[in-house]
Structures are given as structure tokens and as C-alpha cells.
Design an enzyme around this catalytic site. Structure first.
Site, PDB file in Angstrom:
ATOM      1  CE  LYS A 116      34.294  -5.814-121.549  1.00 13.64           C
ATOM      2  NZ  LYS A 116      32.559  -5.746-120.600  1.00 13.64           N
TER       3      LYS A 116
ATOM      4  NE  ARG B 108      22.995 -13.613-115.833  1.00 17.90           N
ATOM      5  CZ  ARG B 108      23.775 -14.108-116.383  1.00 17.90           C
ATOM      6  NH1 ARG B 108      22.618 -15.201-116.422  1.00 17.90           N
ATOM      7  NH2 ARG B 108      24.340 -13.979-117.391  1.00 17.90           N
TER       8      ARG B 108
ATOM      9  NE  ARG C 227      28.028 -16.399-115.161  1.00 16.92           N
ATOM     10  CZ  ARG C 227      28.221 -16.947-116.042  1.00 16.92           C
ATOM     11  NH1 ARG C 227      28.734 -17.897-116.856  1.00 16.92           N
ATOM     12  NH2 ARG C 227      27.938 -15.646-117.097  1.00 16.92           N
TER      13      ARG C 227
ATOM     14  CD  GLU D 260      25.734  -8.121-129.210  1.00 24.80           C
ATOM     15  OE1 GLU D 260      25.998  -8.899-128.231  1.00 24.80           O
ATOM     16  OE2 GLU D 260      25.827  -7.233-128.642  1.00 24.80           O
ATOM     17  N   GLY D 261      29.448 -11.604-129.453  1.00 16.36           N
ATOM     18  CA  GLY D 261      30.382 -12.890-129.232  1.00 16.36           C
ATOM     19  C   GLY D 261      31.416 -12.902-129.828  1.00 16.36           C
TER      20      GLY D 261
ATOM     21  CG  ASN E 139      22.954 -11.412-120.158  1.00 12.45           C
ATOM     22  OD1 ASN E 139      23.630 -11.679-121.020  1.00 12.45           O
ATOM     23  ND2 ASN E 139      23.276 -11.783-119.295  1.00 12.45           N
TER      24      ASN E 139
ATOM     25  CE  LYS F 119      29.763  -7.599-125.912  1.00  9.73           C
ATOM     26  NZ  LYS F 119      31.451  -8.287-126.890  1.00  9.73           N
TER      27      LYS F 119
ATOM     28  CD  GLU G  65      26.876 -10.233-120.595  1.00  7.03           C
ATOM     29  OE1 GLU G  65      27.711  -9.767-121.936  1.00  7.03           O
ATOM     30  OE2 GLU G  65      27.293 -11.450-119.594  1.00  7.03           O
TER      31      GLU G  65
ATOM     32  CB  SER H 186      21.640 -19.621-118.661  1.00  8.70           C
ATOM     33  OG  SER H 186      23.316 -19.129-118.810  1.00  8.70           O
TER      34      SER H 186
END
Lengths: 515, 515
Positions: free
Chosen positions: A398, A134, A489, A402-403, A158, A336, A156, A163
Site C-alpha cells: 500500500k 471509526r 459495509r 493518504e488517498g 479513521n 497510515k 484502518e 461516515s
């Protein structure tokens, strides 16, 4: 679309209009599985130990305005993105370079890479890989020239556990339904009309992707029943999103799937001598299935690996003959840092993977410039931009991990960097802010209705099935490559006064605007 | 089916089998709208003021065994029942006799009759009537001769607000789905197999009935948009059952429907000069619809008429040109007294309505004998049966008043009558007990799982559209008459130890047994 196209949209509702819209929305959503398990803050687990309660999924009351040209651009470019990321995932040498830059600052990337290396040493026994991707975008309006045409900029990409493909199909149906029963006041219907809405085919199309891998796997050499394995988190509040894919896979493609909590992988799966992945459902210990395709809806976050046994599980799955969606290399292609090196101004990397110049140029046009904070030429440039309050105002800082960690926005960047030792700067990237047009909508979430400023993020799904390897004549062959529907979204616009509360996100669908 | 055919069915489940079955059942049910709004005892309204929560509808884990011959008999006889009850509803003279016997003991029947008389005086302006009926049966096993073939015996016939047609279609789908994913252990699959399950077509077929009435109404003489009106209770926990009909009516037949809380009837409807029923949705005060068909899912119980204004509402709807489902006369045709006089031994009434002897004989065979407790010959006989403890053991005493009072069972009858003044006896009827075969099942309801003895009640839906009146050559013509799917409702067997708790009912589907 000019930034003012949304004035008066969505219209304010009278209490009777709102009652009609909400009642119909709430009933339709439950009747059609546009639902989530309630948050523990809403329904405490002790109240419903059997887990029979569900709630309307967070949704917007109205579909959101979206420039037609941007929407069509996002859909049209998806097959190029599929090609790009499958090529990256096939290019182990190149990925190694990326990973080496991250390995000291990001354990998770390091562990994934070790997992790949361990399987490589032994030799992979499956050369097919599946991506259910996605690509996420925002509409960017040039603030210096707001009347210029807006364009899509990528947020980004994915490569794992993309999801909302299940719920997205349902929310576009919901908005069409609400239009068809006149739940949108006539003042809105110059914008919200049948031909401006777009049904997302994501649930069906992603399921078809899983079915394509399942079929490409071929028959069991030992005559076992075949299945797809959904590797999931447990508990999973967003379970209906995943179930819609599973039901479409079963009903529309005749393919059985099982849900396996990631942490139970080693209890219920094993590898045969030829590394065929065998799954024995706990409810039926005498029946063993051969797994054709592993669909990860877990394992994407360090939190999914509390103990070493989860890494053993990931290794067992990666070693197996099943087609991975995604493989470890495909998972890593989504980090990223990859996005960053592709989007660094004057980067040579894009043409390595997309030799067709026209295709590469189209993809490039969707990148927001991203700079490393290192000693390279681009890095030097970035440091200047980031330390100056005026230029920093157009950027976001950023973390590369990751995360991990929070973003630092605009004018807060210079002060943040001042306090950070320069040796830690390379752990961050500097990205030009995407400036989405201001929108308004109302969101129903956890039983609460909020109305205010929002921003929309368009996700475009892609299915890609390809051959890895370098040995045979078919290596690198892309067997399937298609655009697989969309997700809108919509979230509270944190930067704007009167915005919906931060993090207050919802699934949405588009009303196309403009020629 | 002998009464022991169910031994070992459904099988006991291991904890893993139960976990797999329940997880799949709970997710599928919410994903497919097999749901109810939670009971206030489960979720207090203050916890969810917006009303976004829903729960899995009360369902059985397994489909229940049902003798194939009985099931087929019930379906086959439905069109005869449709014919019978539409003929009764057309026979005002005959109904007057029934009502006159009830009027002193049942205000509700009296008020309904007054409503009919008021419209009759003025003259009806719509001579079409629609029935969406449901005939409810139990399987009866002759206790004196348990090996003799079992047969269906009617429990009641519903002429208004026959419910569960929407959920019934979904529960038969659920059980088929659970079978297809091997959620039923192999020990059960000699009974539970694809060809023994029956999909209920009720949602689609009942919606088609409403569409047939809508179409038969004809076009608006003033060019207004047409609609069907669902007159409902508010709040309504069983709303998804009704919504499934509404969605099928809209999606499969292109017919719009609105939900109108019965108590708001006079606020949102009015009669035009020619008594066309006009409905103005509160959310859209400038748009007025012409109502073709009124579908009552409220108004069947005295509780729905707390004030005189609800009687005014019923009168307004009855006076209107809309087709009523049901009309007051059709509603009255469903009162227990009608069932009683038809089923009184040696009753002359059945052949009045079903002149075809073979058809009448088939219908008669589904009646359990019912006696009045009056001074007639049958009444004298009944009093003897009821006062003797031995003979009373095969009977149930039921109040004639609709929805009023509790039944008195078996040996409790003589004592109950002894304390009741003889003048009150005619308010009751004496009915032969139906003796259903003992069954076992597990029910999930309000998040609680119970397993134990149950009894099943088969409901067969029927659609009938006919012309009333005596004036023209088409009077009495039946335009549509079809069987419209089934419902299996399974409840705790109160008479048996180890039974599921009293009133613990659930929607179910059939596994046919026997040749």
C-alpha cells in the site's frame, strides 16, 4: 464460525419473494431517510435543477453473517482504541517523528503539520479535543487452518469524517423491519432472527458526542447564541447520513448546528480578538453565532484544498477557540504511517500509549502485521517477503500517501517492486492480507440489483473527548470515552469469481453467528 | 381574520434566505419520508426501472394563515359529521331513495348499489363498519360584507380513500422544524410562531382507527394469524402517504397490514365457507392470513374497474366477514347527491340523522346552499338563479356523477345550460360558490418553485366504528367516534391573476390567526 457456515445464506428468492422484499425495502428506506442524492450518472443535474430527487441508499437485501465473538470483540475494544488515539494525538513529539518520515513524500501531511506549527507558535486557546472515530476491521480466517477460530483484524482507523453513522442506524432498523414482516423466507430464519440482529446506535451516540463537546465548551463569554458547525463538501450526495446526526443533535440534545461548505469558510466565519470562532449564517446576516465545536466532514482529502484559501480556512478553524473534531494533530494521528509503526512486529510504540499490558495485548491482537520497506530490521525482513512470489501471496503493498495510488496485491508485488527504483520503496508499506470468509449477498445500488460474492467490513464508532496540553494538572485527562455503535459495509469481493462488481459497496447490518 | 390580514405574508425572501429554507426543506423532507414517487413527466420509468427514486412531496414553503375560529370549528364538528355519515350509511331505505335518483345517470352508483343488494340478499356476515372520513372545507368570506366574521363551508365529505393523512403529519412537523431553525425571516415571526402552528395527528390517529376495527373483529375462529388489508392502486405515486399509516399501525399498534393491488384481489384472496376473508401473500404461499379489516385506497373511481373482474373483486370483499373501510353503503353515503340533499335549503333530511337540534344547527352552518336542477320547488328556484348572469355569478354548476366532467363557474353557467337539453339538467347541481380569502404562498412541486395567489382547503379527518343492522339491541351503536387530525391542502387560485398554475396543489399546515 467455520467458513462454511454461510452455505445457503442468503437463500435464493422466488420472483414473488424478491418482489415483496424489494418493494418493502424501497418504500421503507425512503420513508425513513435511508437515502442518498442520486449519482450524476443516474440522474443528470439538468434533469433536477432544484435537487428534489433522492434514491434508496446502497443497501444489502439481507443482513450479513458475522461471527458473534468478533463483533463483541470489536465493540469491547473500542474504548481502548479511543484511549490509544487520543494519547497519540496528545503526543506532539512522537507525532513529529512520524510526520518527519512522511514530509518528503506527502505534501498533504506536510501542510497539515505546518498548520499545526503555526497555531502552536501563537499558542492554542482551546485545550479540549473531540474524536468521533471509526475503527474498521475484517474477519480474518487463517487459510492454513480454516477451522481455527476467526479473529478481527484492523483495516484502518479513521480520525476524521468517519461516515455512515447516520445511515447505519437506519439500515439495521430496515433489516429488523424486513424480518418482522416476513420478508425473509423461512429457510433463512434459522439464522436471521430477532436476537441475532443488532441495532446500531451510531446516529444517536455520535450526536451525543458532539453534544458533550458543545456542553464542555461552556457558555459564551459575550452572551452569543452557541452552535456546532458541520464543515462539509458541496455538493454532498451522502447528505442524509450527515443530516441524521444533525437532527439527533437537535432533537435529542437541543443543540443547533449549521452546515458550512468548507470552501465558504472564510466568507462566513471570523475570529474574535480572543479567537472565539464566529459564524454568521448567510440567510441571517444580523445574527452571529459562537461556534463551540467544528465537525469536519470535509478537509480530509487533498482534493478538498484546491487553492491556498482552503489552507487559510483550515488554519483559521484550527486557531479558533472552538473544539475541533478533529484537531490537526488528531487528524494526523489517523495517517497510515501511525497504523504501520504500531503494527510493525516487535514495535515498542504501543506500550508508550497503552501502559496497561492487558489492554495493549488486546489491541495488538487486532493488528495485521505491517512492515516498512526501509533499512530497519523489519524493513529488511519485509523486502525478503515482498520479493518472493510465494511469501508475497499473503501480502498487500500500500502507498503511504493518504488517498494516493492503488494497492498492489499478492503475486503482483515482486514484479511491481522490480520496476520501481529502490529509493521509492519507502513510500510503500507491506501489510499481511486479511483473509475474510467468503460470503454472499445481494446489493441494491443506483437502482441495480447484484448478487454475488462479497466481503464485509465492520466499523466500530468511538467518541472521545480529552484535554490536551502539558501545563496544568488536568492535562491529558479523558473526559468522555465510549463505544458509539457500528457500521457493516459490504462490498463486492474483487478476488472472487462471481463477485459483485468492484467497488459496489453498500451499508449492511449484522446477523451474529456462533456461540 | 379580515381579508387583508395576510398582507406581507409570506415575506419575499432574499436569495440567501430562499437557499437556506429550500435546502433545509428538501433534506428534511427526504429524511422524514415527506415524499412521493416522481411523476413520469419528471422521471421516465425507463430511467429507473427498479423504482428507487423519490422526490420531495409537493409542499408549501410556509404554513398558510388560517382563522383560528374556523380551524377550531372544523375540528370540533368532526364527531357530529362522523355521527351523521355513519347514520346515513346505516339507513339503507333512505340511501335507496338517493340512489334511485342517480341510477339512470350514473352507472358507477348503480353498480355499487347492485353490489350491496347482492350481499344483502345473501345476508351480511359482518355488522361492524369502519369510516376513516375526511370533511373538506374552505374559509368563506361574505363578499357583500368582508369585515363580517368568516366561517367554514364544506366542499365535500369523503367516505372512501381519504388521502394525505400520512403526509399531513409530516408537513406540520416540517413547518415547525423550519421555524425552529430560523428558516422563516424575522419579519414573518409575528405570525409564524410555535403557539400558532398545529401538529396534525392524522397518521397516528387514522392508524389507531384501523387498529380499533382490527381489535373489534375479535380473534380468528380457526387460529389463523390476523391482518389488515390495504387495497391499493398499482402503481401508486402517493405510496409514502399510505406507508406512514401502515408503519404507525404496525409500530404503535402491533397490527400487521399487507398491500394488495385491487386488480389482484381475486388472485390472492378467497372466502372460507363462513365467508371469512383469507389472504395469501404471493411471497409466502403456505401462509394464509385472516383479514379483519379492508382499507380501500382504491375502488373509489370508475377507472379502478376496467373489467368485470374488479366488480367481482368488490363483491367478494363486500360479502366477506372482514370489516370494510368503507362498506358499499358507506361509500355511497359519500356521493355528492347526499351532500346536495342535505344542503338543499329547507331540507328535512338533516334532522332525520342528527336529532339533536343544536348539533344539527352547527353542521348546517357549514353547508353552502346546494340546489338540484329538477322540478322540485328548490329546483325551480335554482333554475332561475342559474339562468340569470347576475345571480349565476355566485354559483358553480357541478356534475352529479362521481369523478365525471368539469365544473362550470359563475357567468359561464347560463350559456352552458342554454346549449344543454333540459332533460340532462338534473345531472347537475347548483352550489353557492365559497369565496375564500385571497392568500399567497410558494409551492415546491416536481422540482419547480412557484409563488402566487393560492387558496387553502382544510380537511378534517374522522374515525368512526359502528354496528349496522336492525335486528339486535346493539344495532346502530357507535363504538368509536373521534376527530383524527387535519390536512391543509393549498392550490393555485385559478380565479386570480398571478396565481399559482391551476391544479398546482401541495400539502400545507396552518398558522392560526385571530383571537
Amino acid at each position: 464460525m467455520g467458513i462454511n457456515a454461510q452455505e445457503g445464506y442468503p437463500p435464493e428468492l422466488s420472483s414473488e419473494e424478491q418482489e415483496y422484499l424489494l418493494t418493502n425495502l424501497k418504500d421503507w428506506s425512503i420513508a425513513h431517510g435511508l437515502a442518498v442524492r442520486p449519482a450524476p450518472s443516474f440522474v443528470q443535474p439538468a434533469q433536477d435543477p432544484a435537487g428534489v430527487l433522492a434514491a434508496t441508499a446502497p443497501v444489502t437485501l439481507f443482513p450479513s453473517l458475522f461471527p458473534r465473538n468478533c463483533f463483541e470483540e470489536g465493540l469491547a475494544i473500542q474504548t481502548a482504541y479511543n484511549e490509544l488515539y487520543s494519547a497519540i494525538a496528545r503526543d506532539e513529539e512522537w507525532l513529529r517523528g512520524i510526520v518527519e518520515e512522511l514530509i518528503d513524500i506527502d505534501d498533504f501531511v506536510g501542510k497539515l503539520w505546518q498548520t499545526h506549527l503555526a497555531v502552536k507558535k501563537e499558542g492554542y486557546v482551546q485545550n479540549l479535543s473531540l474524536g468521533l472515530f471509526r475503527s474498521d476491521y475484517m474477519v480474518h480466517v487463517d487459510q492454513g487452518n480454516p477451522s481455527s477460530p476467526s479473529g478481527l483484524k484492523q483495516v484502518e482507523f479513521n480520525t476524521i469524517a468517519s461516515s455512515f453513522g447516520g445511515l447505519s442506524s437506519q439500515v439495521s432498523r430496515l433489516h429488523k423491519y424486513l424480518l418482522s414482516i416476513n420478508a425473509y423466507p423461512s429457510s433463512a430464519t434459522s439464522l436471521v432472527k430477532e436476537e441475532a440482529l443488532r441495532q446500531s446506535k451510531s446516529a444517536s451516540s455520535l450526536a451525543q458526542g458532539l453534544a458533550a463537546a458543545h456542553k464542555a465548551y461552556g457558555p459564551s463569554s459575550t452572551g452569543r447564541a452557541l452552535c456546532v458547525l458541520f464543515v462539509v463538501q458541496d455538493p454532498e450526495r451522502n447528505v442524509f447520513d450527515q443530516r441524521h446526526l444533525e437532527y439527533a443533535l437537535f432533537e435529542e440534545n437541543g443543540v443547533r448546528a449549521f452546515r458550512l461548505p468548507f470552501e465558504q469558510t472564510l466568507s462566513h466565519t471570523e475570529l474574535d480578538t480572543d479567537r472565539t470562532l464566529l459564524y454568521t449564517p448567510p440567510n441571517s446576516p444580523l445574527t452571529t453565532y459562537e461556534v463551540t465545536t467544528i465537525y469536519f466532514r470535509a478537509g480530509y482529502s487533498p482534493d478538498d484544498y484546491p487553492e491556498e484559501k482552503e489552507w487559510d480556512a483550515r488554519l483559521q478553524l484550527e486557531r479558533s477557540k472552538a473544539i475541533k473534531c478533529p484537531s490537526v494533530l488528531t487528524h494526523l494521528a489517523g495517517c497510515k504511517k501511525v497504523q504501520q509503526v504500531l503494527a510493525t512486529p516487535h514495535s515498542p510504540h504501543l506500550k508508550r500509549f497503552l501502559p496497561n499490558e492487558q489492554v495493549a495485548a488486546k489491541v495488538l491482537s487486532t493488528f495485521a502485521p505491517i512492515y516498512p520497506l526501509d533499512d530497519s530490521e523489519a524493513g529488511q525482513e519485509a523486502k525478503k517477503l515482498a520479493r518472493d512470489v510465494h511469501s508475497a501471496a499473503r501480502y498487500v503493498l500500500k502507498p503511504q500517501r493518504e488517498g494516493g495510488g492503488n494497492n498492489v496485491y499478492r503475486k503482483a508485488i515482486p514484479g511491481f517492486l522490480e520496476k520501481l527504483p529502490q529509493t521509492h520503496w519507502p513510500a510503500y508499506i507491506l501489510m499481511e492480507m486479511i483473509e475474510p470468509p467468503p460470503l454472499t449477498n445481494a446489493i441494491l445500488r443506483n437502482g441495480q440489483l447484484q448478487r454475488g460474492g462479497v466481503i464485509g467490513e465492520l466499523g466500530v464508532y468511538g467518541v472521545c473527548l480529552w484535554r490536551n496540553g502539558t501545563d496544568d494538572k488536568d492535562a491529558g485527562q479523558v473526559l468522555e470515552n465510549w463505544e458509539a455503535g457500528y457500521l457493516l459495509r459490504t462490498k463486492g469481493d474483487q478476488s472472487e469469481e462471481g463477485g459483485v462488481a468492484a467497488g459496489f459497496g453498500a451499508v449492511d447490518s449484522v446477523v451474529l453467528t456462533g456461540a
